[in-house]
Each structure stands twice: as C-alpha cells, then as structure tokens.
Design an enzyme around this catalytic site. Structure first.
Site, mmCIF file in Angstrom:
data_model
loop_
_atom_site.group_PDB
_atom_site.id
_atom_site.type_symbol
_atom_site.label_atom_id
_atom_site.label_comp_id
_atom_site.label_asym_id
_atom_site.label_seq_id
_atom_site.Cartn_x
_atom_site.Cartn_y
_atom_site.Cartn_z
ATOM 1 N N LYS A 152 48.059 57.651 34.219
ATOM 2 C CA LYS A 152 47.937 57.275 35.549
ATOM 3 C C LYS A 152 47.977 58.495 36.484
ATOM 4 O O LYS A 152 48.942 59.312 36.687
ATOM 5 C CB LYS A 152 48.894 56.391 35.960
ATOM 6 C CG LYS A 152 48.777 55.076 35.408
ATOM 7 C CD LYS A 152 47.477 54.396 35.859
ATOM 8 C CE LYS A 152 47.416 52.743 35.047
ATOM 9 N NZ LYS A 152 45.994 52.146 35.774
ATOM 10 N N LYS A 250 38.162 43.712 32.365
ATOM 11 C CA LYS A 250 39.485 43.005 32.298
ATOM 12 C C LYS A 250 39.442 41.680 32.791
ATOM 13 O O LYS A 250 38.755 40.955 33.696
ATOM 14 C CB LYS A 250 40.446 43.636 33.377
ATOM 15 C CG LYS A 250 40.698 45.155 32.959
ATOM 16 C CD LYS A 250 41.791 45.521 34.212
ATOM 17 C CE LYS A 250 42.019 47.007 33.845
ATOM 18 N NZ LYS A 250 43.152 47.756 34.979
#
Length: 337
Positions: A152, A250
C-alpha cells in the site's frame, strides 16, 4: 422461487492492528450479514460495501429496506441485478442466493458457477499496509511462506519508492505489486513507474483518482496498470481499454459473484487481465471471491488475515495460498436453522 424469510445482522470486526492506505487508517470494519431462508434451506452472505462511495452499513440497510419485498419474493440472481444496484447490499444478498440455490440443488456453488473441477488452493497476495520503510520491510519478512505481496502506497512519491525498495530488499523472492489507492497525480507516473521498474514490481494498481481515468488514455507503462476504484461494475468496463491492463473485480463493488463472473468474461473479451480482490471481511465474505479466483490471473483475497478474530469455519492460508473449503460457504447442504 417461493417466498423467502430475510434475516439481517450487523457486525463490527476488530482489526488485529491499524491498517493504513492513501488517505485512510482503519482499526475496524463494519459488515452486514444476510440470511435467506425458505423453510427448508438457507443461504448466507456478507457485505462490507465500499468506504470511498459512502456504501457503509447504514446505506446497505437502507437499500435492503427499500427492496425488502422484492427480495423476499424470491428473485433469481439475475433478477436481483435489476432490484439492487451494484454495492455491498447486493453482494450480501447475491451470496445468500447462491448458497440457497446450491442447497436446493444439492450441488456446491462451484458447480453452479460452471467450474469443471473442484476449487483448488490458489496463490493470493498478502498486503503490507503503509508505514515507515523499516516497519513495512519487517512486515513483509513476517509473511513467512508468502509468494506474492501487495504494498500500500500513499502518494508520497519519494517515500513510497523507499518503501518499495526496503520491501524488495527484504523479500527478493516474491511477486510484488503496489496499490496507489488513488493517491498519485499524472505528473507522478513517469518517475513512479521508473522507480517501480527498478525494484521488479509487476503491478501498479489504481494510481490516479477515480474520475481522472482519461489521463491514462494511451499511457505506455512497462508495468501493467490495474483499475480498482475506477472500475466498479460491468458497466464500467467499456471505458477500461486503453487506460487499464487489468480489472480488479471486488464483489462488494460490483454487487456479488453473479456480476463478478460477467465482469471476468467481459474483461477477457476486451483483452484485459482479471484480478479478484476483497474488502476487509470474514471468511464468509472471502469464499465467493475464492470461487471467482479460480478463473482469475491475480488473486488478492487476504481480508480475513487483518482480523483479530475470524468466523468459523474459516478459510485456510498456507504457504502463500488460500483455500475455502465447502464447510465455509456454498457446500450445497445448508439447511434452514
């Protein structure tokens, strides 16, 4: 389909430690659990929604309250796509319909989804949340047995490249991808990509903010670029070509496994790679994505690993892989409580 009894429950999932991405720090995750019961069989589903769209538990509950009568009338999964919009509420109901359908048919979900063989354990990425380079490298080292890591980033270009360099030095053995979570601007791309290339990074996910996708049109990168926040559902894929190389599907964004399978097929038709990801959730939320992951190029389904406590039965992580057994969800044997 006969009328159904719809049950709703909310849960606040505590994270084992804070999770930081570009613009956000999470220490818990709220989810909605849906149960559909026809008196003989039962189906369950979990939805987390998408925080950056305001699709939280109150919003999901409002969506289901608005459409409750239509859901309890017993729609097909395809009909559900016309009842609820893409998002966490539809994802939870869709998963419950899949499990209910499997129980009625006496067949596991993977067979109903058209897979030819029983799901196998699949390699998944494990996520390193944003922190100092030293702490991120230590976290990466702590993922013993991991074959694939996703880092990230926060949009702080120089610091982000230091983070990647530290992780690559600590783990020269793994596939490495990075997730910008909309944190960069167009002017960052050339130095960002050059730096990532030096550290053998294989995927750059969502570098620019949703709505700035046109700035990627025609951009040439030696590292494939994946769309996440910019590619929510099937309707968004028409604009993906020329901007993205990979679609991160997703189920909380697109509204469930039913739409996720349609997205995967359309991505293939468009010549795009298929990735399946997840929001933070329990094993119940991860299991439908595991089915989709059987036909994906890249899998990022480590949501339960962030929790202080997962549900049981739970998915199994071993040697860098994920396996969701039939006892977790969708076995084809679920009966009403």
């Amino acid at each position: 389909m006969p009328r159904l009894s719809l049950g709703l429950a909310t849960q606040s999932l505590r994270l084992a430690q804070p999770f930081r991405i570009s613009g956000y720090v999470f220490d818990s995750a709220d989810v909605l659990v849906v149960t559909l019961d026809d008196g003989m069989h039962r189906g369950r589903g979990e939805g987390a929604g998408a925080y950056y769209l305001g699709d939280d538990v109150p919003h999901m509950l409002a969506e289901i309250a608005r459409t409750r009568a239509a859901i309890e009338a017993g729609p097909s999964r395809e009909e559900l796509r016309g009842i609820l919009p893409p998002g966490g509420a539809r994802n939870a109901v869709d998963a419950a319909l899949w499990e209910l359908e499997a129980a009625r048919a006496g067949r596991p979900v993977w067979q109903l989804a058209g897979l030819e063989t029983a799901p196998r354990a699949i390699v998944t990425t494990f996520t390193v949340s944003a922190d100092t380079p030293e702490k991120m490298a230590a976290k990466a080292t702590g993922y013993v047995g991991a074959r694939s890591l996703k880092v990230k980033l926060t949009g702080e270009l120089a610091l982000d490249l230091e983070r990647v360099a530290a992780i690559r030095a600590a783990r020269p053995d793994v596939w490495l991808g990075v997730d910008g979570n909309q944190g960069f601007v167009r002017a960052d791309l050339d130095p960002l990509v050059a730096g990532l290339t030096r550290h053998d990074v294989s995927l750059l996910e969502q570098p620019l903010a949703r709505g700035r996708d046109a700035e990627l049109q025609g951009y040439t990168s030696p590292i494939p670029i994946a769309g996440d926040e910019s590619l929510l559902s099937l309707a968004d894929l028409a604009g993906a070509t020329g901007r993205f190389d990979v679609v991160n599907i997703k189920l909380d964004k697109c509204g469930g496994l039913t739409e996720g399978l349609l997205m995967a097929a359309e991505a293939r038709r468009l010549g795009l790679g298929v990735m399946v990801g997840t929001m933070i959730g329990t094993s119940l939320a991860t299991a439908p994505g595991f089915v989709l992951g059987q036909i994906a190029d890249l899998v990022d389904l480590d949501g339960p690993t962030f929790l202080a406590e997962d549900c049981t039965p739970s998915v199994v992580y071993a040697q860098g892989t994920l396996h969701a057994g039939p006892d977790v969800w969708g076995s084809g044997t679920a009966t009403a409580a």
